[in-house]
Design a protein around this motif. Structure first.
Motif, mmCIF file in Angstrom:
data_model
loop_
_atom_site.group_PDB
_atom_site.id
_atom_site.type_symbol
_atom_site.label_atom_id
_atom_site.label_comp_id
_atom_site.label_asym_id
_atom_site.label_seq_id
_atom_site.Cartn_x
_atom_site.Cartn_y
_atom_site.Cartn_z
ATOM 1 N N TRP A 201 0.746 -1.340 0.175
ATOM 2 C CA TRP A 201 -0.205 0.067 0.054
ATOM 3 C C TRP A 201 0.801 1.256 0.097
ATOM 4 C CZ3 TRP A 201 -3.760 2.721 -1.473
ATOM 5 C CH2 TRP A 201 -3.789 3.763 -0.886
ATOM 6 N N GLN A 202 1.773 1.191 0.808
ATOM 7 C CA GLN A 202 2.691 2.594 0.803
ATOM 8 C C GLN A 202 3.394 2.734 -0.605
ATOM 9 O OE1 GLN A 202 3.010 4.899 2.785
ATOM 10 N NE2 GLN A 202 1.584 3.469 4.181
ATOM 11 N N GLN A 203 3.845 1.661 -1.083
ATOM 12 C CA GLN A 203 4.377 1.580 -2.506
ATOM 13 C C GLN A 203 3.389 2.229 -3.509
ATOM 14 O OE1 GLN A 203 5.679 -2.349 -3.319
ATOM 15 N NE2 GLN A 203 7.668 -1.930 -2.522
ATOM 16 N N MET A 204 2.040 1.664 -3.386
ATOM 17 C CA MET A 204 1.072 2.073 -4.543
ATOM 18 C C MET A 204 0.787 3.742 -4.275
ATOM 19 S SD MET A 204 -1.662 -0.762 -4.694
ATOM 20 C CE MET A 204 -1.529 -1.999 -6.065
ATOM 21 N N LYS A 205 0.737 3.926 -2.921
ATOM 22 C CA LYS A 205 0.319 5.393 -2.476
ATOM 23 C C LYS A 205 1.529 6.320 -2.794
ATOM 24 C CE LYS A 205 -0.804 7.867 1.637
ATOM 25 N NZ LYS A 205 -0.790 7.680 2.973
ATOM 26 N N SER A 206 2.587 5.865 -2.635
ATOM 27 C CA SER A 206 3.737 6.860 -3.159
ATOM 28 C C SER A 206 3.900 6.999 -4.759
ATOM 29 C CB SER A 206 5.075 6.378 -2.692
ATOM 30 O OG SER A 206 5.392 5.076 -2.784
ATOM 31 N N GLU A 207 3.390 5.937 -5.238
ATOM 32 C CA GLU A 207 3.436 5.864 -6.733
ATOM 33 C C GLU A 207 2.476 6.593 -7.304
ATOM 34 O OE1 GLU A 207 5.371 4.163 -8.700
ATOM 35 O OE2 GLU A 207 4.686 4.638 -10.629
ATOM 36 N N THR A 208 1.382 6.811 -6.655
ATOM 37 C CA THR A 208 0.088 7.373 -7.168
ATOM 38 C C THR A 208 0.355 9.057 -6.827
ATOM 39 O OG1 THR A 208 -0.855 7.239 -5.089
ATOM 40 C CG2 THR A 208 -1.934 6.050 -6.964
ATOM 41 N N LEU B 32 -1.768 -0.968 -12.083
ATOM 42 C CA LEU B 32 -2.366 -2.334 -12.391
ATOM 43 C C LEU B 32 -1.778 -3.026 -13.602
ATOM 44 C CD1 LEU B 32 -6.080 -1.772 -11.616
ATOM 45 C CD2 LEU B 32 -4.498 -2.603 -10.166
ATOM 46 N N LEU B 33 -1.590 -2.200 -14.699
ATOM 47 C CA LEU B 33 -0.968 -3.000 -16.011
ATOM 48 C C LEU B 33 0.632 -3.150 -15.815
ATOM 49 C CD1 LEU B 33 -3.124 -1.058 -18.347
ATOM 50 C CD2 LEU B 33 -3.519 -3.528 -17.413
ATOM 51 N N THR B 34 0.951 -3.630 -14.560
ATOM 52 C CA THR B 34 2.375 -3.622 -14.463
ATOM 53 C C THR B 34 2.810 -4.705 -13.478
ATOM 54 O OG1 THR B 34 4.132 -2.573 -13.380
ATOM 55 C CG2 THR B 34 2.309 -1.810 -12.688
ATOM 56 N N THR B 35 3.921 -5.285 -13.586
ATOM 57 C CA THR B 35 4.200 -6.378 -12.646
ATOM 58 C C THR B 35 5.018 -5.867 -11.522
ATOM 59 O OG1 THR B 35 6.239 -6.481 -14.146
ATOM 60 C CG2 THR B 35 4.639 -7.987 -14.582
ATOM 61 N N GLN B 36 5.105 -4.558 -11.388
ATOM 62 C CA GLN B 36 5.744 -3.829 -10.405
ATOM 63 C C GLN B 36 4.832 -4.235 -8.940
ATOM 64 O OE1 GLN B 36 6.107 0.307 -10.692
ATOM 65 N NE2 GLN B 36 7.041 0.525 -8.546
ATOM 66 N N PHE B 37 3.731 -4.181 -9.043
ATOM 67 C CA PHE B 37 3.082 -4.576 -7.881
ATOM 68 C C PHE B 37 2.247 -6.003 -8.302
ATOM 69 C CE2 PHE B 37 2.557 -0.047 -8.249
ATOM 70 C CZ PHE B 37 3.424 0.290 -7.151
ATOM 71 N N PRO B 38 2.485 -6.966 -7.450
ATOM 72 C CA PRO B 38 1.840 -8.150 -7.710
ATOM 73 C C PRO B 38 0.444 -8.117 -7.265
ATOM 74 C CG PRO B 38 2.943 -8.121 -5.309
ATOM 75 C CD PRO B 38 3.370 -6.695 -5.999
ATOM 76 N N PHE B 39 -0.173 -7.196 -6.734
ATOM 77 C CA PHE B 39 -1.685 -7.369 -6.603
ATOM 78 C C PHE B 39 -2.408 -7.186 -7.640
ATOM 79 C CE2 PHE B 39 -5.490 -5.156 -5.143
ATOM 80 C CZ PHE B 39 -6.066 -6.091 -4.592
ATOM 81 N N LYS B 40 -3.376 -7.867 -8.094
ATOM 82 C CA LYS B 40 -4.094 -7.732 -9.066
ATOM 83 C C LYS B 40 -5.784 -7.545 -8.834
ATOM 84 C CE LYS B 40 -0.808 -7.757 -12.276
ATOM 85 N NZ LYS B 40 0.231 -7.325 -11.179
ATOM 86 N N LEU B 41 -6.458 -7.058 -9.778
ATOM 87 C CA LEU B 41 -7.792 -6.964 -9.506
ATOM 88 C C LEU B 41 -8.615 -7.839 -10.617
ATOM 89 C CD1 LEU B 41 -8.362 -3.163 -9.111
ATOM 90 C CD2 LEU B 41 -8.436 -4.820 -7.539
ATOM 91 N N SER B 42 -9.331 -8.495 -9.886
ATOM 92 C CA SER B 42 -10.333 -9.419 -11.078
ATOM 93 C C SER B 42 -11.328 -8.469 -11.805
ATOM 94 C CB SER B 42 -11.425 -10.430 -10.400
ATOM 95 O OG SER B 42 -12.457 -9.662 -9.937
ATOM 96 N N GLU B 43 -11.789 -9.034 -12.931
ATOM 97 C CA GLU B 43 -12.587 -8.132 -13.908
ATOM 98 C C GLU B 43 -13.616 -7.672 -13.168
ATOM 99 O OE1 GLU B 43 -15.830 -7.536 -16.548
ATOM 100 O OE2 GLU B 43 -15.836 -9.350 -15.259
ATOM 101 N N LYS B 44 -14.336 -8.243 -12.229
ATOM 102 C CA LYS B 44 -15.619 -7.647 -11.403
ATOM 103 C C LYS B 44 -15.260 -6.431 -10.777
ATOM 104 C CE LYS B 44 -19.617 -10.298 -10.994
ATOM 105 N NZ LYS B 44 -19.399 -11.696 -11.203
#
Lengths: 577, 673
Positions: free
Chosen positions: B51-58, B293-305
């Motif tokens: 989350w910290q990584q994602m946050k700083s990335e955003t 999301l469209l990256t392998t940098q973050f392992p976490f992914k969202l499903s289609e729904k």
């Protein structure tokens, strides 16, 4: 003679109203009607009686037990009754005869208006299609007076076969609700002979509607007010009458079964609660299971609160117990503030005050609520070890739902170390928040339907069915006065008595200071107006009296407590002494 | 302590001081939840890390996106300010002096994210242009008095931070008494004179280049200001401009025309307006998706729904990136909270390390995964047994599977981008204009089974050469950017294709006669397309001979098709996809986009509660004869319950009492009037 002439005019109007296909029938009827003149006069008397009597019934005793009956059923039954009575023999004629008589009686005053704009009626009448549609039905009945019985049978058949059609037609006039409601109100005006010149146009509409309905419906004016209720003894009424009765209905059909009819005293809060406590709640096992399910979420809530979300609970049923359990299980070791949004005296100010004074131990005052908010925000930003949980029951309550309050609470909740968990109940509660506020709150929604009764939440509510007991002001009165000197009590009692003596005086604005002083002196309660003033200041501080400047500049004193409480108070005082 | 009272509504609870010191760490709540399972501590740490990584990335993204805008704004402010400086000499400048330099900043309708933008803008301005930056909101300024009051108080507050507190308090006291433009300008000359000798300060190095820095006033929501306030302020401040250098920045949600609609010509002529356009929030979303999301940098992914829900909330509710990020955070949290195997949702080397420490229980969890079971069933029987019984073997297998998953993702995104290059320029966008739409379809199912894909391929078969080549070049760049082994060859293939097209150019002159066909196909509106499609069919039937370009194009399209079929498999097909994909869309919707009305409605539809009161009326009536002694009491109770039901309905907002008739209430919802 004038009236007769006008009568004719009326009749011509009537023809226009009925519609082209029945003009012929109508003319034939007029001849028959002329023969029956004698009968008509008699009938008129009858109708007058019929009209008047039920009206009184309605006005005088509202509580009369009326039988709820299906419209169609009633219509059908009445037909049969009229058949039995045989009075239906001239059922068709009756309608027309009334029309004439009534006009001479009641419409005479309005006739001049009618004469002024007779043409308009045509166009106006065209608008009333439901009535036009129906006229053929009834006029057929009159035209062949020989075989009324047969016709009536037909009608009853028609009714039984097509009740849905009738129902539909009952709905139709709703579109005319404006004119129709006017009709029902203005009817009484007509009876009083009040013709309104300035409302000519509306009156014309009214007249147009009235002519057919009054003519045909004997009891129409009676039942206008409670159209859904049928007078059981109104046996003379026939199908057409009932029909127009339905059409004359005002737009809202409300029941007049009031609670007074139950002859049950209004309950006060205490007895209400006692009574309800006797009721064993059903489905308690299921409800318990439900709440246990929610309790498992407590730790998740804590986690999410700590991670910067705020939690809002929604769903049917009181969430107070759930939040209480949340508080007692997980919040014991942290500072938290419980806010009863449903408490009628709650305000943002009091919330902020309790945070500044009790949580942050600040003894200063603030210039405004916003200053106070800024101060709190700064305080919490400075000290990151400070943590505060806010539990708000009913964030959507009357007192907190305002835009400003929500903004302030939202700003509080957006702080990193203030955690908010709140419940909402009102159907439209989410409308309180626009996007800006929602992003402040950063809500996570949780549905917690508990089905448990809103006991605490509604206990403050001034429900329309609960008697305000006034026990609160009474006890506070007693408490305050006990702490006063006997003289002060005497002074206050004097004022109470004076106020109660002037109960019936609508222009009573209070006791003037001078008079009061005089009375007090006479009762040896004060010796100078200074001492009286000192006493009054004390009362004023306790909000026991209010002073008002009269138009003459004199000060008037008034006790802002309702008279029942005052009387109770006096009684109790007398008991004690 | 009770929390109900008739005299107050707030209850403060303070635990003992000793107790208070032990503040429960957040992760404890993570552990104590309903599923007290393995590795929760590790999971929580991973959550926080990601989350910290994602946050700083955003945040970084936000900054980057704003940078261009801010730079040009600052440039504008500098320029207009320099006008102030040298104005005194030249007559033309004197005219200009009457004009307040104004930047109209077009931001779009979303309000919530703008606060962030304005905050960073203020910061940037304070660092680069002037210490005096004030931002005002319409709701604070209902009239001129409040407007000036706010302006003055903010201005003075800003600089009081630096000055001695004594002075500050005097000024604060002063602000309440009178706020006029005169006092403002005198304050300004005061301040600038005072700060002049103190100029060599650390903080104001950048702004010190100007002797008297301008005052920048930001009106966050220009549309909601009352016109009168705006007009008055502009007229007054233009009079004072020579002694109070003011620069305005308007935040505009709709369109720049609004300035002229709000202000009459006489007023707007006092402004020297320049327009600035911020990035639209949709583009912003695209970048965020791209980077998160469209990256392998973050392992976490969202499903289609889940992705669909989040984008729907964004597109149909608020246009708020912040909210989108919040949804992302929630899904991340939910994933780590509810999925015990999410402990493996981290970067590959770390995950491999963690696999070795998996407990038996966790191994059992893995065996229970549907995707893993499917995988096992496909294996040979000995291997099946080994996988289901031997922990060690299982762990090794998991390692390789996770590696495969990683490779799958890296290929996936490359091919996805490549496909997007091809489809995003097609007429009518059969597969969507945005990459997120394409991504959603690919996540949902085998994309090649969809009609849209077939039609897209058909359209691709009609691309003109130059179009095809630019797309191929872009794809080449995409594949070149990665160092993946398998797809390295793809880049080579594309390069070959490009070379062949180039060769075609030279060869083309010779067969110019038949080349006219491709020219005719360059038109891309639908009518022509269909027509040419038909024509092409005809042509194919009549003369089978294709040009060399057509052959090559066919090859390219087939190549893309094969890439898609190979790499764009939906994630459900991958074993262990549950580890990284968050699928519980319904919880997300429940918590983010709740429908309290529906909840109430369904609860009430369950008739047992509210009808209970009335049902008892009936049952009581029956029982009345049986025990007439208690009937009075029973009636009382029924009465009481009825009253409770009524007051509860009132609380819920279904009814309200009417004054027109005694004891009557008006229905407020669901068909009432």
């Amino acid at each position: 003679m004038m009236s007769k002439l006008e009568l004719k005019e009326d009749r011509m109007l009537e023809v226009q109203f009925v519609g082209d296909d029945d003009v012929l029938n109508h003319i034939l009827d007029r001849e028959a009607g002329a023969k029956l003149k004698k009968e008509r006069t008699q009938l008129l008397v009858n109708t007058k009686k019929i009209i008047k009597k039920p009206e009184y019934d309605l006005e005088e005793d509202d509580q009369e037990v009326l039988k709820d009956q299906n419209y169609v059923e009633v219509l059908g039954r009445d037909i049969q009754e009229s058949l039995k009575n045989g009075s239906a023999a001239d059922g068709g004629n009756k309608v027309y005869s009334f029309q004439n008589r009534k006009h001479s009686e009641k419409m005479a005053k309005l006739a001049s208006e009618l004469a002024k704009t007779p043409r308009k009626n045509v166009s106006l009448s065209l608008k009333n299609d439901p009535e036009i549609i129906n006229i053929p039905q009834c006029s057929k009945g009159h035209s062949a007076s020989d075989n009324v019985q047969l016709k009536n049978n037909d009608k009853s058949e028609f009714l039984s076969t097509a009740p849905s059609g009738l129902k539909k037609r009952l709905i139709v006039p709703r579109s005319h609700s404006d004119s129709e409601s006017e009709y029902s109100t203005s009817n009484s005006e007509d009876d009083d002979g009040v013709a309104q010149e300035n409302e000519e146009d509306t009156n014309e509409v009214i007249l147009n509607q009235k002519i057919p309905s009054q003519n045909r419906a004997v009891s129409a004016p009676v039942c206008k007010e409670t159209p859904s209720k049928k007078m059981k003894r109104d046996k003379t009424s026939d199908l057409v009458e009932e029909y127009f009765e339905a059409h004359s209905s005002s737009k809202v059909l409300t029941s007049d079964r009031t609670l007074q009819k139950l002859k049950r005293a209004k309950l006060d809060q205490q007895t209400l609660r006692n009574l309800l406590s006797k009721v064993s709640p059903s489905f308690s096992a299921e409800l318990k299971q439900l709440s246990q399910q929610y309790e498992q979420l407590f730790h998740k809530w804590m986690l999410q609160l700590r991670l910067g979300f705020n939690i809002v609970l929604y769903g049917l049923g009181s969430k107070r117990d759930l939040l209480e359990r949340f508080r007692t299980t997980v919040l014991q070791d942290s500072i938290h503030v419980v806010i009863n949004g449903f408490f009628p005296g709650i305000s943002v100010k009091s919330i902020l005050n309790s945070i500044t004074e009790e949580v942050l131990n600040h003894m200063g005052t603030f210039r405004s609520v916003l200053d106070q908010l800024d101060w709190i925000v700064n305080k919490f930003k400075e000290d990151s070890s400070l943590e505060l949980f806010l539990l708000i029951h009913n964030l959507d309550s009357q007192m907190l739902r305002g835009d400003k309050s929500q903004q302030i609470i939202g700003q509080l909740s957006s702080l990193r170390n203030i955690y908010l968990i709140a419940s909402i109940d009102h159907l439209n509660a989410p409308l309180m928040w626009d996007h800006a506020k929602q992003s402040l709150y950063n809500w996570l929604w949780y549905e917690t339907t508990t089905y448990s009764p809103y006991t605490e939440e509604t206990s403050y509510e001034n429900s329309l069915l609960v008697k305000q007991s006034g026990s609160l002001p009474l006890s506070s009165l007693i408490h305050v006065l006990r702490s006063l000197t006997p003289n002060a009590r005497g002074i206050f009692r004097l004022l109470i008595k004076y106020q109660l003596d002037n109960l019936d005086n609508p222009s009573y604005i209070g006791l003037s200071f001078q008079d009061f002083y005089q009375q007090c002196r006479e009762a040896f309660l004060v010796n100078s107006d200074l001492t009286l003033r000192a006493q009054l200041t004390e009362f004023r501080d306790h909000k026991l009296i209010r002073t008002k400047k009269g138009t003459d500049g004199v000060e008037y004193l008034l006790i802002p407590v309702d008279n029942g409480t005052l009387r109770d108070f006096l009684e109790r005082e007398e008991e004690e002494s | 302590m009770a929390t109900s009272s008739v005299s107050k509504g707030c209850f403060v609870f303070k635990p003992n001081f000793k107790k208070r010191k032990i503040s429960v760490p957040v992760e404890d709540y993570f552990n104590k939840g309903k599923n007290e399972s393995e590795d929760s501590k590790l999971r929580f740490e991973t959550y926080q890390l990601i989350w910290q990584q994602m946050k700083s990335e955003t945040e970084r993204l936000q900054e980057e996106l704003n940078k261009n805008l801010f730079d040009s704004l600052i440039e504008f402010l500098r320029k207009s300010y320099s006008g102030f400086q040298k104005s005194s000499r030249d007559w033309g400048c004197q005219i200009k002096l009457r004009e307040i330099p104004t930047a109209a900043l077009i931001l779009g309708v979303n309000v919530t994210d703008h606060d962030l933008t304005f905050r960073s803008l203020t910061e940037a301005l304070q660092n680069n242009v002037s210490p005096y930056v004030v931002s005002l909101q319409a709701k604070d300024c209902p009239d001129m008095k409040h407007f000036l009051q706010k302006l003055v108080s903010q201005l003075m507050m800003d600089c009081c931070v630096d000055e001695e507190t004594k002075e500050g308090s005097i000024q604060v006291a002063q602000k309440k008494t009178h706020c006029s433009m005169d006092s403002l300008s005198s304050w300004y000359t005061n301040v600038t004179r005072k700060t002049d000798p103190k100029m060599p300060r650390k903080k104001r190095t950048s702004s010190s280049q100007w002797q008297s820095p301008p005052v920048v006033l930001i009106l966050k929501d220009m549309e909601s200001f009352t016109t009168k306030v705006l007009q008055d302020f502009i007229i007054i401040s233009s009079q004072h401009l020579h002694e109070f250098p003011l620069i305005l920045i308007f935040g505009i949600a709709t369109s720049p025309i609004i300035i002229h609609r709000l202000l009459p010509h006489a007023v707007s002529s006092l402004l020297c307006i320049e327009l600035f356009q911020s990035l639209s929030c949709k583009e912003h979303l695209t970048t965020v998706l791209d980077k998160l999301l469209l990256t392998t940098q973050f392992p976490f992914k969202l499903s289609e729904k889940v992705l669909q829900i989040l984008t729907n909330i964004f597109l149909y509710h608020d246009f708020s990136i912040q909210n989108f990020i919040k949804g992302l955070q929630l899904s991340l949290l939910e994933h780590f909270y509810s999925q015990p195997l999410s402990v493996l949702c981290c970067n590959l080397p770390e995950a491999k390390r963690r696999i070795n420490f998996l407990s038996d229980n966790q191994c059992e969890n893995i065996r229970r995964l549907p995707s893993f079971r499917r995988y096992v069933e496909k294996q040979a029987s000995e291997k099946q047994v080994a996988l289901l019984t031997n922990e060690r073997f299982l762990k090794e297998e998991i390692q390789s599977l996770l590696e495969n998953l990683h490779v799958y993702h890296s290929n996936y995104f490359l091919v996805l981008r490549c496909l997007h290059q091809f489809t995003s320029s097609l007429p009518k966008y059969p597969l969507g204009r945005q990459i997120r739409e394409l991504y959603c379809t690919c996540l949902e199912k085998n994309i090649w089974d969809s009609e849209e894909y077939v039609s897209a391929l058909q359209l691709l078969r009609m691309l003109a050469k130059d179009e095809l080549m630019t797309i191929l070049q872009k794809c080449f760049k995409i594949f070149k950017s990665t160092s993946e082994k398998q797809l390295g060859s793809t880049a080579k293939r594309i390069e070959e294709f490009l070379a062949q097209f180039q060769n075609l150019d030279e060869a083309k002159e010779e067969e110019d006669t038949s080349g006219s066909l491709s020219k005719g196909l360059q038109k891309t509106d639908l009518y022509h397309l269909q027509k040419s499609l038909l024509e092409m069919k005809e042509l194919r039937r009549t003369n089978k001979k294709q040009t060399r370009f057509e052959v090559l194009r066919e090859k390219v399209v087939n190549f893309i098709d094969s890439l898609v079929r190979e790499y764009l498999l939906p994630p459900e097909t991958q074993p262990l996809h549950e580890v990284v994909y968050f699928t519980a869309g319904h919880t997300l919707r429940e918590h983010l986009n709740a429908a309290p009305r529906i909840a109430l409605h369904t609860a009430l539809n369950n008739p047992y509660y509210y009808l209970k009161a009335f049902a008892t009326v009936v049952t009581a009536a029956e029982k009345m004869d049986a025990d007439s002694a208690t009937s009075e009491e029973r009636n009382e109770i029924i009465h009481a319950r009825f009253i409770r039901a009524v007051s509860e309905l009132e609380l819920l907002g279904f009814i309200k009492p009417t004054k027109q008739k005694t004891d009557h209430v008006a229905r407020l919802t669901w068909g009432g009037c």
